[in-house]
Scaffold this motif. Structure first.
Motif, PDB file in Angstrom:
ATOM      1  N   ILE A   1       0.839  -1.208   0.000  1.00 45.61           N
ATOM      2  CA  ILE A   1       0.000   0.000   0.000  1.00 45.61           C
ATOM      3  C   ILE A   1       0.868   1.250   0.000  1.00 45.61           C
ATOM      4  O   ILE A   1       0.597   2.205  -0.715  1.00 45.61           O
ATOM      5  CB  ILE A   1      -0.964  -0.025   1.206  1.00 45.61           C
ATOM      6  CG1 ILE A   1      -1.959  -1.179   1.063  1.00 45.61           C
ATOM      7  CG2 ILE A   1      -1.696   1.294   1.340  1.00 45.61           C
ATOM      8  CD1 ILE A   1      -2.840  -1.394   2.268  1.00 45.61           C
ATOM      9  N   GLN A   2       1.928   1.280   0.780  1.00 47.30           N
ATOM     10  CA  GLN A   2       2.815   2.438   0.825  1.00 47.30           C
ATOM     11  C   GLN A   2       3.506   2.647  -0.520  1.00 47.30           C
ATOM     12  O   GLN A   2       3.681   3.773  -0.959  1.00 47.30           O
ATOM     13  CB  GLN A   2       3.841   2.269   1.936  1.00 47.30           C
ATOM     14  CG  GLN A   2       3.248   2.391   3.328  1.00 47.30           C
ATOM     15  CD  GLN A   2       4.247   2.062   4.413  1.00 47.30           C
ATOM     16  OE1 GLN A   2       5.179   1.290   4.197  1.00 47.30           O
ATOM     17  NE2 GLN A   2       4.046   2.643   5.591  1.00 47.30           N
ATOM     18  N   ARG A   3       3.908   1.582  -1.177  1.00 47.43           N
ATOM     19  CA  ARG A   3       4.537   1.707  -2.494  1.00 47.43           C
ATOM     20  C   ARG A   3       3.558   2.302  -3.497  1.00 47.43           C
ATOM     21  O   ARG A   3       3.911   3.156  -4.288  1.00 47.43           O
ATOM     22  CB  ARG A   3       5.013   0.352  -2.991  1.00 47.43           C
ATOM     23  CG  ARG A   3       6.233  -0.148  -2.302  1.00 47.43           C
ATOM     24  CD  ARG A   3       6.707  -1.436  -2.908  1.00 47.43           C
ATOM     25  NE  ARG A   3       7.706  -2.040  -2.034  1.00 47.43           N
ATOM     26  CZ  ARG A   3       7.985  -3.310  -2.003  1.00 47.43           C
ATOM     27  NH1 ARG A   3       7.349  -4.152  -2.791  1.00 47.43           N
ATOM     28  NH2 ARG A   3       8.908  -3.779  -1.192  1.00 47.43           N
ATOM     29  N   ARG A   4       2.316   1.831  -3.460  1.00 44.57           N
ATOM     30  CA  ARG A   4       1.310   2.350  -4.382  1.00 44.57           C
ATOM     31  C   ARG A   4       1.035   3.826  -4.112  1.00 44.57           C
ATOM     32  O   ARG A   4       0.838   4.598  -5.034  1.00 44.57           O
ATOM     33  CB  ARG A   4       0.018   1.548  -4.262  1.00 44.57           C
ATOM     34  CG  ARG A   4       0.133   0.160  -4.853  1.00 44.57           C
ATOM     35  CD  ARG A   4      -1.161  -0.580  -4.755  1.00 44.57           C
ATOM     36  NE  ARG A   4      -0.998  -1.934  -5.270  1.00 44.57           N
ATOM     37  CZ  ARG A   4      -1.831  -2.913  -5.041  1.00 44.57           C
ATOM     38  NH1 ARG A   4      -2.919  -2.713  -4.320  1.00 44.57           N
ATOM     39  NH2 ARG A   4      -1.605  -4.106  -5.547  1.00 44.57           N
ATOM     40  N   GLU A   5       1.017   4.206  -2.862  1.00 42.80           N
ATOM     41  CA  GLU A   5       0.810   5.620  -2.518  1.00 42.80           C
ATOM     42  C   GLU A   5       1.955   6.483  -3.055  1.00 42.80           C
ATOM     43  O   GLU A   5       1.734   7.561  -3.597  1.00 42.80           O
ATOM     44  CB  GLU A   5       0.679   5.784  -1.013  1.00 42.80           C
ATOM     45  CG  GLU A   5      -0.621   5.247  -0.451  1.00 42.80           C
ATOM     46  CD  GLU A   5      -0.675   5.291   1.065  1.00 42.80           C
ATOM     47  OE1 GLU A   5       0.337   5.632   1.705  1.00 42.80           O
ATOM     48  OE2 GLU A   5      -1.746   4.974   1.617  1.00 42.80           O
ATOM     49  N   LEU A   6       3.171   6.014  -2.902  1.00 44.57           N
ATOM     50  CA  LEU A   6       4.327   6.762  -3.412  1.00 44.57           C
ATOM     51  C   LEU A   6       4.279   6.877  -4.934  1.00 44.57           C
ATOM     52  O   LEU A   6       4.576   7.936  -5.499  1.00 44.57           O
ATOM     53  CB  LEU A   6       5.629   6.098  -2.970  1.00 44.57           C
ATOM     54  CG  LEU A   6       5.996   6.253  -1.498  1.00 44.57           C
ATOM     55  CD1 LEU A   6       7.259   5.463  -1.182  1.00 44.57           C
ATOM     56  CD2 LEU A   6       6.175   7.711  -1.142  1.00 44.57           C
ATOM     57  N   ILE A   7       3.907   5.816  -5.613  1.00 45.39           N
ATOM     58  CA  ILE A   7       3.797   5.845  -7.072  1.00 45.39           C
ATOM     59  C   ILE A   7       2.701   6.810  -7.495  1.00 45.39           C
ATOM     60  O   ILE A   7       2.869   7.602  -8.434  1.00 45.39           O
ATOM     61  CB  ILE A   7       3.553   4.423  -7.630  1.00 45.39           C
ATOM     62  CG1 ILE A   7       4.810   3.574  -7.428  1.00 45.39           C
ATOM     63  CG2 ILE A   7       3.158   4.468  -9.093  1.00 45.39           C
ATOM     64  CD1 ILE A   7       4.615   2.103  -7.730  1.00 45.39           C
ATOM     65  N   LEU A   8       1.587   6.807  -6.780  1.00 45.36           N
ATOM     66  CA  LEU A   8       0.482   7.718  -7.088  1.00 45.36           C
ATOM     67  C   LEU A   8       0.892   9.176  -6.891  1.00 45.36           C
ATOM     68  O   LEU A   8       0.630  10.025  -7.744  1.00 45.36           O
ATOM     69  CB  LEU A   8      -0.731   7.386  -6.212  1.00 45.36           C
ATOM     70  CG  LEU A   8      -1.950   8.295  -6.390  1.00 45.36           C
ATOM     71  CD1 LEU A   8      -2.512   8.141  -7.800  1.00 45.36           C
ATOM     72  CD2 LEU A   8      -2.993   7.983  -5.346  1.00 45.36           C
ATOM     73  N   ILE A   9       1.568   9.461  -5.806  1.00 51.76           N
ATOM     74  CA  ILE A   9       2.032  10.828  -5.539  1.00 51.76           C
ATOM     75  C   ILE A   9       3.018  11.272  -6.616  1.00 51.76           C
ATOM     76  O   ILE A   9       2.934  12.391  -7.130  1.00 51.76           O
ATOM     77  CB  ILE A   9       2.662  10.923  -4.134  1.00 51.76           C
ATOM     78  CG1 ILE A   9       1.569  10.760  -3.071  1.00 51.76           C
ATOM     79  CG2 ILE A   9       3.404  12.233  -3.949  1.00 51.76           C
ATOM     80  CD1 ILE A   9       2.097  10.597  -1.662  1.00 51.76           C
ATOM     81  N   ALA A  10       3.951  10.414  -6.982  1.00 51.19           N
ATOM     82  CA  ALA A  10       4.930  10.753  -8.024  1.00 51.19           C
ATOM     83  C   ALA A  10       4.235  10.991  -9.357  1.00 51.19           C
ATOM     84  O   ALA A  10       4.566  11.943 -10.082  1.00 51.19           O
ATOM     85  CB  ALA A  10       5.966   9.649  -8.155  1.00 51.19           C
ATOM     86  N   ALA A  11       3.254  10.169  -9.702  1.00 53.82           N
ATOM     87  CA  ALA A  11       2.527  10.337 -10.963  1.00 53.82           C
ATOM     88  C   ALA A  11       1.754  11.646 -10.974  1.00 53.82           C
ATOM     89  O   ALA A  11       1.740  12.364 -11.986  1.00 53.82           O
ATOM     90  CB  ALA A  11       1.587   9.152 -11.184  1.00 53.82           C
ATOM     91  N   ILE A  12       1.126  11.999  -9.869  1.00 55.70           N
ATOM     92  CA  ILE A  12       0.382  13.262  -9.787  1.00 55.70           C
ATOM     93  C   ILE A  12       1.329  14.447  -9.953  1.00 55.70           C
ATOM     94  O   ILE A  12       1.021  15.407 -10.659  1.00 55.70           O
ATOM     95  CB  ILE A  12      -0.398  13.345  -8.452  1.00 55.70           C
ATOM     96  CG1 ILE A  12      -1.569  12.359  -8.475  1.00 55.70           C
ATOM     97  CG2 ILE A  12      -0.899  14.758  -8.197  1.00 55.70           C
ATOM     98  CD1 ILE A  12      -2.277  12.217  -7.145  1.00 55.70           C
ATOM     99  N   LEU A  13       2.491  14.393  -9.324  1.00 56.01           N
ATOM    100  CA  LEU A  13       3.471  15.484  -9.448  1.00 56.01           C
ATOM    101  C   LEU A  13       3.975  15.622 -10.885  1.00 56.01           C
ATOM    102  O   LEU A  13       4.102  16.734 -11.408  1.00 56.01           O
ATOM    103  CB  LEU A  13       4.633  15.262  -8.492  1.00 56.01           C
ATOM    104  CG  LEU A  13       4.321  15.457  -7.004  1.00 56.01           C
ATOM    105  CD1 LEU A  13       5.530  15.060  -6.159  1.00 56.01           C
ATOM    106  CD2 LEU A  13       3.922  16.889  -6.731  1.00 56.01           C
ATOM    107  N   VAL A  14       4.263  14.516 -11.538  1.00 53.11           N
ATOM    108  CA  VAL A  14       4.748  14.560 -12.922  1.00 53.11           C
ATOM    109  C   VAL A  14       3.670  15.113 -13.857  1.00 53.11           C
ATOM    110  O   VAL A  14       3.937  15.977 -14.683  1.00 53.11           O
ATOM    111  CB  VAL A  14       5.218  13.159 -13.384  1.00 53.11           C
ATOM    112  CG1 VAL A  14       5.447  13.123 -14.875  1.00 53.11           C
ATOM    113  CG2 VAL A  14       6.487  12.770 -12.639  1.00 53.11           C
ATOM    114  N   ILE A  15       2.457  14.646 -13.707  1.00 50.60           N
ATOM    115  CA  ILE A  15       1.366  15.110 -14.578  1.00 50.60           C
ATOM    116  C   ILE A  15       1.086  16.593 -14.346  1.00 50.60           C
ATOM    117  O   ILE A  15       0.912  17.350 -15.300  1.00 50.60           O
ATOM    118  CB  ILE A  15       0.096  14.261 -14.337  1.00 50.60           C
ATOM    119  CG1 ILE A  15       0.310  12.851 -14.890  1.00 50.60           C
ATOM    120  CG2 ILE A  15      -1.129  14.903 -14.986  1.00 50.60           C
ATOM    121  CD1 ILE A  15      -0.768  11.865 -14.507  1.00 50.60           C
ATOM    122  N   SER A  16       1.073  17.031 -13.096  1.00 53.38           N
ATOM    123  CA  SER A  16       0.819  18.451 -12.834  1.00 53.38           C
ATOM    124  C   SER A  16       1.956  19.323 -13.371  1.00 53.38           C
ATOM    125  O   SER A  16       1.723  20.412 -13.881  1.00 53.38           O
ATOM    126  CB  SER A  16       0.605  18.698 -11.346  1.00 53.38           C
ATOM    127  OG  SER A  16       1.768  18.406 -10.616  1.00 53.38           O
TER     128      SER A  16
END
Length: 121
Positions: free
Chosen positions: A10-25
């Motif tokens: 779950i923590q890995r998925r959260e980190l991947i989600l946060i990184a993806a949101i930052l890259v897209i923004s």
């Protein structure tokens, strides 16, 4: 190695989600910035908040600006604007160098002079 915790799934998925949101923004911000940038057209000179001159960026000009406490020497050449000499003690405005993009500015705080590049209306 007791102090190193392994990340759960779950923590890995959260980190991947946060990184993806930052890259897209970041990508969307860059695209918005490039698409909405107006081409540089004019140089606006203000002294103590009042516009004293509006000059064409694409026409060479040489101007001495009488500021609040001294003078600044503005040169527009080859589509670039710069202050080459100033009576202020710190000369930050001179060290700013040449500007040519819409939104860039040169500020001489002791003389209360601001030189701004603006795009078309």
């Amino acid at each position: 190695m007791k102090f190193v915790k392994k990340l759960t799934v779950i923590q890995r998925r959260e980190l991947i989600l946060i990184a993806a949101i930052l890259v897209i923004s970041g990508l969307l911000s860059g695209i918005f910035y490039v698409k909405n940038r107006k081409p540089a057209e004019q140089v606006v000179v203000t002294v103590d908040g009042e516009i004293v001159a509006t000059l064409d960026l694409h026409k060479d000009a040489d101007m001495v600006i009488d500021g609040y406490g001294g003078t600044d020497h503005l040169i527009i050449k080859d589509g670039y604007a710069s202050i080459t000499d100033a009576s202020c003690p710190d000369k930050v405005c001179v060290r700013t160098g040449k500007i040519h993009r819409s939104g860039e500015l040169i500020v001489c705080l002791p003389n209360r002079v601001v030189v701004t590049i603006e795009g078309e209306e």
